[in-house]
Design a protein around this motif. Structure first.
Motif, short mmCIF file in Angstrom:
data_model
loop_
_atom_site.label_atom_id
_atom_site.label_comp_id
_atom_site.label_asym_id
_atom_site.label_seq_id
_atom_site.Cartn_x
_atom_site.Cartn_y
_atom_site.Cartn_z
N LEU A 48 -7.58 4.61 -14.30
CA LEU A 48 -8.86 4.07 -14.80
C LEU A 48 -8.80 2.56 -14.92
O LEU A 48 -9.76 1.86 -14.56
CB LEU A 48 -9.20 4.70 -16.14
N GLU A 49 -7.68 2.04 -15.42
CA GLU A 49 -7.55 0.59 -15.57
C GLU A 49 -7.58 -0.10 -14.21
O GLU A 49 -8.22 -1.14 -14.04
CB GLU A 49 -6.25 0.25 -16.32
N LEU A 50 -6.93 0.48 -13.23
CA LEU A 50 -6.95 -0.10 -11.89
C LEU A 50 -8.35 -0.03 -11.29
O LEU A 50 -8.80 -0.97 -10.62
CB LEU A 50 -5.95 0.63 -10.98
N ALA A 51 -9.05 1.09 -11.53
CA ALA A 51 -10.41 1.21 -11.02
C ALA A 51 -11.32 0.18 -11.66
O ALA A 51 -12.22 -0.38 -11.01
CB ALA A 51 -10.94 2.62 -11.28
N GLU A 80 -2.35 -10.58 -6.12
CA GLU A 80 -1.44 -11.16 -7.12
C GLU A 80 -1.53 -10.46 -8.46
O GLU A 80 -0.52 -10.17 -9.11
CB GLU A 80 -1.76 -12.65 -7.29
N LEU A 81 -2.76 -10.17 -8.90
CA LEU A 81 -2.97 -9.71 -10.28
C LEU A 81 -3.03 -8.20 -10.43
O LEU A 81 -2.74 -7.67 -11.52
CB LEU A 81 -4.25 -10.34 -10.85
N ARG A 82 -3.41 -7.48 -9.39
CA ARG A 82 -3.55 -6.03 -9.53
C ARG A 82 -2.24 -5.35 -9.96
O ARG A 82 -2.26 -4.43 -10.80
CB ARG A 82 -4.06 -5.43 -8.22
N PRO A 83 -1.07 -5.77 -9.43
CA PRO A 83 0.17 -5.14 -9.88
C PRO A 83 0.41 -5.29 -11.39
O PRO A 83 1.06 -4.44 -11.99
CB PRO A 83 1.24 -5.87 -9.06
N ARG A 84 -0.09 -6.37 -12.00
CA ARG A 84 0.07 -6.52 -13.45
C ARG A 84 -0.65 -5.42 -14.20
O ARG A 84 -0.19 -4.92 -15.22
CB ARG A 84 -0.48 -7.88 -13.90
N VAL A 85 -1.84 -5.05 -13.68
CA VAL A 85 -2.59 -3.97 -14.31
C VAL A 85 -1.82 -2.66 -14.17
O VAL A 85 -1.74 -1.86 -15.11
CB VAL A 85 -3.99 -3.84 -13.68
N ALA A 86 -1.22 -2.45 -13.01
CA ALA A 86 -0.45 -1.22 -12.80
C ALA A 86 0.75 -1.13 -13.75
O ALA A 86 1.14 -0.03 -14.15
CB ALA A 86 0.03 -1.16 -11.35
N ARG A 87 1.31 -2.28 -14.13
CA ARG A 87 2.47 -2.29 -15.02
C ARG A 87 2.09 -2.40 -16.49
O ARG A 87 2.96 -2.31 -17.37
CB ARG A 87 3.39 -3.47 -14.67
N ALA A 88 0.81 -2.63 -16.79
CA ALA A 88 0.38 -2.90 -18.17
C ALA A 88 0.73 -1.75 -19.10
O ALA A 88 0.63 -0.57 -18.75
CB ALA A 88 -1.12 -3.17 -18.20
N GLN A 89 1.13 -2.12 -20.31
CA GLN A 89 1.45 -1.14 -21.34
C GLN A 89 0.37 -1.03 -22.41
O GLN A 89 0.44 -0.16 -23.27
CB GLN A 89 2.78 -1.52 -22.02
N SER A 90 -0.62 -1.90 -22.36
CA SER A 90 -1.69 -1.88 -23.36
C SER A 90 -2.98 -2.37 -22.73
O SER A 90 -2.97 -3.07 -21.72
CB SER A 90 -1.33 -2.76 -24.56
N ARG A 91 -4.09 -2.01 -23.37
CA ARG A 91 -5.38 -2.48 -22.88
C ARG A 91 -5.49 -4.00 -23.06
O ARG A 91 -6.18 -4.67 -22.29
CB ARG A 91 -6.51 -1.77 -23.62
N THR A 97 -5.34 -9.79 -18.03
CA THR A 97 -5.24 -9.95 -16.57
C THR A 97 -6.61 -10.13 -15.94
O THR A 97 -6.80 -11.00 -15.08
CB THR A 97 -4.52 -8.74 -15.96
N ILE A 98 -7.59 -9.33 -16.36
CA ILE A 98 -8.94 -9.48 -15.82
C ILE A 98 -9.52 -10.83 -16.24
O ILE A 98 -10.19 -11.51 -15.44
CB ILE A 98 -9.83 -8.32 -16.27
N SER A 99 -9.26 -11.24 -17.46
CA SER A 99 -9.75 -12.56 -17.91
C SER A 99 -9.15 -13.67 -17.07
O SER A 99 -9.83 -14.64 -16.73
CB SER A 99 -9.41 -12.77 -19.40
N GLU A 100 -7.87 -13.54 -16.72
CA GLU A 100 -7.25 -14.56 -15.87
C GLU A 100 -7.91 -14.59 -14.50
O GLU A 100 -8.16 -15.66 -13.94
CB GLU A 100 -5.75 -14.30 -15.73
#
Length: 394
Positions: A48-51, A80-91, A97-100
């Motif tokens: 869901l976060e990746l979507a 560059e940034l999508r992998p950070r979402v995949a590794r994220a541990q919290s909302r 990441t989206i703000s960046e």
């Protein structure tokens, strides 16, 4: 008065789809409601976060006013940034990441907002209901909800409510709880936009069906707490319908204020919509002999952008470029059209006296285009606090 405005004034008016970005951002914040309400935190659904990330990236890629993305390699930003979402541990990490990603474009009005500030969608009155209001306006000031204006003929005034008081609760909505949520918003753009949305939420909750009752928990000018019950009146104004938007009520009022051996004319209206054109013309006719004109656009959220051409024509004696609105596939040029005749067919000339424009944090969109153009062309001075930064079609 400058006759050759900088054509790059259009940079103020970039046309980007805030509505699309906000819709995607709402997907992100909606999942935080459980935590905000004190229920157990649900583990992240990475898919869901990746979507959500992909939805924001794609909407910007498809709708951003500059198809070159201001020279930014937008696919590279995603990679560059999508992998950070995949590794994220919290909302919180996902939001950051989206703000960046949004910050790469340098736009003042792109932000991810928490659900606690946005609140649930307020129900609209049924078609059979008459829109009502309480006859007062409010703004957040120093983390308190201040009553800034009370209609002397309205129900709030009849209930003894006065400008300068503060509100602790609107019906069941606790102001302090929402202000606390606002404190937790990180980042200047996010906090500013969240404050705008919160102001709008408070104003919306003051409304409701005409005849319905509203209880306010208030504090008077001595900080003494109390309650006032208000019966909402029929909201004043002329109904206007634009496209698929809900019916809105446009209002305009004017007055003469004594000023030395003359007067100052004050014109106040709540939106740039066609129904205000006739009363604006009448107001300018009535106030033409005043030494100066004050346009009170505080709380004016904007409207039909093309109206800036007609209204500004009351203050320019020849056509002048106000600015350009950049769209993805075309540009719109806004030119002041000098007013030479009143709506009753009487010959007239544009007003040549000084003009002041009042703005606040809820002066948005077309209001900002109008105020910025007249300020840039040295035809008006602007007073107040920084406006909303929402000059765009959404």
């Amino acid at each position: 008065m400058s006759k050759t405005p900088n054509l790059r004034l259009c940079n103020r008016f970039r046309a980007v789809s805030l509505a699309a970005v906000a819709a995607a951002a709402l997907l992100l914040v909606s999942g935080s409601k459980a935590a905000a309400q004190g229920t157990p935190v649900v583990p992240l659904d990475t898919a869901l976060e990746l979507a959500t990330f992909d939805s924001v990236w794609t909407r910007i890629q498809r709708t951003y006013y500059d198809s070159t993305m201001r020279g930014i390699d937008w696919p590279a930003v995603r990679n560059e940034l999508r992998p950070r979402v995949a590794r994220a541990q919290s909302r919180a990490e996902v939001r950051a990441t989206i703000s960046e990603m949004l910050s790469r474009l340098g736009e003042s009005h792109f932000a991810v907002l928490p659900a606690a500030v946005l609140g649930d969608s307020l129900p609209s009155p049924a078609a059979t209901d008459r829109a009502g209001d309480a006859g007062l306006e409010v703004r957040l000031l120093d983390e308190r909800l201040l009553i800034t204006r009370v209609d002397p003929a309205g129900p709030a005034a009849h209930a003894g409510v006065r400008a300068g008081w503060t509100i602790d609760r609107i019906g069941a909505t606790d102001v302090g709880t929402l202000v606390e949520a606002l404190r937790g918003v990180a980042g200047e753009p996010e906090r500013r936009i969240a404050a705008i949305r919160l102001n709008l939420r408070f104003l919306s909750e003051l409304g409701g069906p005409a005849g319905s009752r509203l209880t306010l928990a208030v504090r008077d000018d001595r900080d003494i707490a109390g309650e006032r019950e208000i019966v909402r009146r029929d909201a004043p104004g002329q109904p206007v319908q634009i496209g698929a938007l809900p019916t809105m009520l446009s209002r305009l009022e004017h007055e003469r204020v004594a000023l030395g051996n003359g007067c100052a004319g004050v014109i106040r209206f709540n939106m740039f919509m066609p129904p205000i054109a006739a009363p604006f013309d009448d107001a300018m006719t009535a106030l033409r002999d005043c030494r100066g004109i004050v346009l009170d656009l505080r709380g004016n959220l904007g409207g039909v952008a093309a109206m800036v051409m007609g209204l500004s024509g009351y203050f320019f004696d020849e056509p002048v470029l106000l600015g350009e609105l950049r769209l993805r596939g075309s540009d719109l040029r806004y030119t002041a059209n000098p007013r030479r005749v009143s709506r009753h067919g009487v010959r007239t000339e544009p007003y040549t006296g000084p003009v002041a424009i009042l703005v606040d944090e809820l002066s948005a969109s077309t209001t900002e285009i109008f105020a910025a153009a007249l300020q840039h062309l040295s035809r008006a001075r602007v007073f107040g606090v920084p406006s909303a930064g929402q000059a765009l079609p959404a």
